[in-house]
Scaffold this active site. Structure first.
Site, PDB file in Angstrom:
ATOM      1  N   ASP A  50       9.955  10.475   1.492  1.00 44.77           N
ATOM      2  CA  ASP A  50      10.107   9.593   2.648  1.00 44.77           C
ATOM      3  C   ASP A  50      11.598   9.596   2.975  1.00 44.77           C
ATOM      4  OD1 ASP A  50       9.639   7.597   4.623  1.00 44.77           O
ATOM      5  OD2 ASP A  50      10.263   6.062   3.195  1.00 44.77           O
ATOM      6  N   GLU A  92       7.576  13.262   5.307  1.00 51.33           N
ATOM      7  CA  GLU A  92       7.171  12.560   6.522  1.00 51.33           C
ATOM      8  C   GLU A  92       7.901  13.155   7.719  1.00 51.33           C
ATOM      9  OE1 GLU A  92       7.081   8.082   8.434  1.00 51.33           O
ATOM     10  OE2 GLU A  92       7.251   8.300   6.259  1.00 51.33           O
ATOM     11  N   ASP A 140      10.151   2.271  -0.307  1.00 53.79           N
ATOM     12  CA  ASP A 140      10.448   3.672   0.010  1.00 53.79           C
ATOM     13  C   ASP A 140       9.768   4.633  -0.968  1.00 53.79           C
ATOM     14  OD1 ASP A 140      12.355   3.490   2.341  1.00 53.79           O
ATOM     15  OD2 ASP A 140      13.382   2.198   0.905  1.00 53.79           O
TER      16      ASP A 140
END
Length: 173
Positions: free
Chosen positions: A8, A67, A139
């Site tokens: 991420d 992502e 996160d």
């Protein structure tokens, strides 16, 4: 039994999560955050690159999933996020890992069952799916969600009788 590294990306905090696939099971191997301290963007990008490179050396993943950039209202933030993604992707390609990208909606849908899920819902479901004693930090949970999304995509391809390879958006190899 592939090992998947999910990322991420962020210019200040980059989450990572590592899972191993054993049949239809997902086994938690590790997760955490790479935190950058400097206000200097090039220095932050180096910390991200070095951090992802070290995680790759430590866990020896077979697959890398990240992502995709979302459209932000602030163009400067979107550019910095794109550069952070680039630093992570270069670390993966240096290690000869195939790179797969997923949107936030795809990730939330794979983990929670709806693309409109809140961060707390993602954290809760990651904890449940991976049988963790506590919810991971936000996160890291998002990064584990990326890895789980990649796992589900991988499993779906196998179930459909296809090759166990995921369509990547630019193979980055």
């Amino acid at each position: 039994m592939p090992i998947i590294l999910g990322v991420d990306p962020g210019s200040r905090i980059t989450g990572y999560g590592v899972i191993q696939c054993q049949g239809r099971q997902q086994i938690y191997l590790g997760s955490g955050c790479i935190r950058t301290q400097s206000d200097d963007l090039p220095s932050r990008l180096k910390v991200i690159f070095d951090g992802i490179s070290e995680i790759i050396r430590q866990y020896q993943p077979d697959e890398f999933a990240i992502e995709r950039v979302f459209l932000a209202k602030n163009a400067d933030s979107a550019l910095k996020l794109g550069q952070a993604r680039g630093a992570a992707i270069v670390a993966a390609t240096n290690a000869q890992l195939p790179v797969a990208e997923y949107s936030a909606t795809q990730i939330k849908n794979a983990v929670v069952g709806t693309g409109r899920a809140q961060k707390s819902q993602v954290q809760h479901m990651v904890q449940q799916i991976l049988k963790l004693p506590a919810a991971p930090q936000a996160d890291a949970a998002d990064a584990l969600g990326v890895a789980l999304c990649h796992f589900h995509t991988y499993q779906s391809l196998i179930a459909m009788g296809g090759k166990a390879s995921v369509r990547t958006y630019g193979r980055y190899r």
